[in-house]
Design an enzyme around this catalytic site. Structure first.
Site, short mmCIF file in Angstrom:
data_model
loop_
_atom_site.label_atom_id
_atom_site.label_comp_id
_atom_site.label_asym_id
_atom_site.label_seq_id
_atom_site.Cartn_x
_atom_site.Cartn_y
_atom_site.Cartn_z
N SER A 169 -11.09 0.87 -3.21
CA SER A 169 -10.63 -0.10 -2.22
C SER A 169 -11.80 -0.88 -1.66
CB SER A 169 -9.93 0.68 -1.10
OG SER A 169 -9.76 -0.14 0.02
N TYR B 117 -9.26 8.24 5.35
CA TYR B 117 -8.74 7.65 4.12
C TYR B 117 -9.85 6.86 3.41
CZ TYR B 117 -6.84 4.06 1.12
OH TYR B 117 -6.64 3.21 0.06
N LYS C 162 -12.18 7.40 -0.40
CA LYS C 162 -12.46 6.45 -1.49
C LYS C 162 -13.95 6.44 -1.80
CE LYS C 162 -8.27 5.17 -2.29
NZ LYS C 162 -7.61 5.66 -3.51
#
Ligand code: UDP
Length: 343
Positions: free
Chosen positions: A126, A153, A157
């Protein structure tokens, strides 16, 4: 034909990617535990493609079950790993759920790929890894410095990218493509598959379409006092079907091109930043639907502006986001209308 294992293939980006892979002649095996997706998506894929993808309800963190997936499918030549928890707010409330799901699933996959001699992985990353890029790094390219994540979150990544680099360093046979998505929106033009948010949507587009459909009374725009032309935040909104096609390009490249780096990173965006207000106004213009909205305070942790420099994906991958945003917004609305039986 080569078989691709698609984890999280029943999800939003996963399902659109499965369609594109199958349409290009790949055999697909979906592994998904349906924790944030619906089995009915397989019907949609079948209607679009004319074939049903193979599906197994398995949790990617389950080593024993995943081992038998690889044993039963010795024709797997590559993995696209979408399966992950993805709600930013929830990750702040339940960090361990995110560290467990998102990290254990990748570690499990990489261990089994090593054991079963599957050499290729495409990983869903992302643009969150860039945080708020400094002015001189806008639009942001793959060489921009990575910033400390603002949520668990986002941190998963970043950690997963590090895990891939470390494992590739230790295992020369492993090849990886890391795809850094900007903001995926829209639905398949058939309106047979699309995004299915759980509960109240956090992301802009599902909230917009649900408000237009009358499920929500109004859209709240988080801030109009940012240092941007109209004061609202800027993002690079990328059509999910264009994004899906990039995964096919990534797999094609891993299977066919010898002369490439062991781990390659690509930004997947349009190269164009749009503000929240531009999205809202364009949505109203192309759909003819009035969208009630109010401006409220800033959302904690929001990045002011970020958009992609997609030159590397354009040239090396031979991929470009081509669909005009008007068409993309209309596809999102057509999907919402289909879900709610609106004519
Ligand atoms: N946004 C908004 N109202 C909403 C949801 C989102 O104004 O109900 C804004 C948000 O502040 C951000 C943009 O829309 O500027 C995109 O938000 P989203 O959560 O979709 O993506 P992300 O912030 O992760 O890029």
């Amino acid at each position: 034909m080569a078989r691709i294992l698609v984890t999280g293939g029943a999800g939003y980006i996963g399902s659109h990617t499965v369609v594109e892979l199958m349409q290009q002649g790949y055999e697909v095996l979906i592994v998904d535990n349906l924790s944030n997706s619906n089995i009915d998506v397989l019907d949609g894929i079948e209607q679009i493609v004319g074939r049903r993808p193979e599906f197994l309800n398995v949790d990617c963190c389950d080593y024993v079950q995943m081992d038998s997936v690889f044993i039963q499918h010795p024709d797997i030549v590559g993995v696209i790993h979408f399966a992950a928890s993805k709600a930013v707010g929830e990750s702040v409330q339940e960090p361990l759920k995110y560290y467990r799901n998102n990290i254990l699933s990748l570690v499990t996959l990489l261990s089994l790929m090593n054991e079963h001699k599957v050499p290729n992985i495409v990983f869903s990353s992302s643009c969150t890894v860039y945080g708020q890029p400094d002015k001189e790094h806008l639009p942001v390219d793959e060489t921009a410095p990575l910033k400390k994540a603002l949520s668990p979150y986002g941190n998963t990544k970043k950690i997963n990218e590090d895990i891939i680099f470390d494992q590739a360093h230790a295992c020369p046979q492993l090849h990886a493509t890391i795809l850094r998505y900007f903001n995926p929106i829209g639905a398949h033009p058939s309106a047979l598959i699309g995004e299915l948010p759980n509960g109240v949507p956090n992301n802009l587009l599902p909230f917009v379409t649900q408000t237009a459909a009358g499920l929500r009374s109004e859209l709240k725009i988080f801030g109009n006092d940012y240092n941007t032309p109209d004061g609202s935040c800027i993002r690079d909104y990328i059509y999910v079907v264009d994004l899906a096609k990039a995964h096919v390009k990534a797999i094609d490249r891993m299977l066919n091109v010898k002369d490439r780096e062991q781990v390659e990173v690509f930004n997947l965006g349009t190269g164009r930043g749009l503000s929240v207000l531009e999205i809202v106004n364009t949505f109203m213009k192309v759909t003819g639907v009035n969208l009630p909205y109010t401006i409220v305070g800033r959302r904690e942790g929001d990045i002011e502006q970020v958009w992609a420099e997609p030159h590397k994906a354009n040239t090396v991958l031979g991929w470009k986001a081509e669909t005009p945003v008007e068409e993309v917004l209309l596809s999102a609305w057509n999907w919402e209308k289909k879900l709610r039986n609106i004519n």
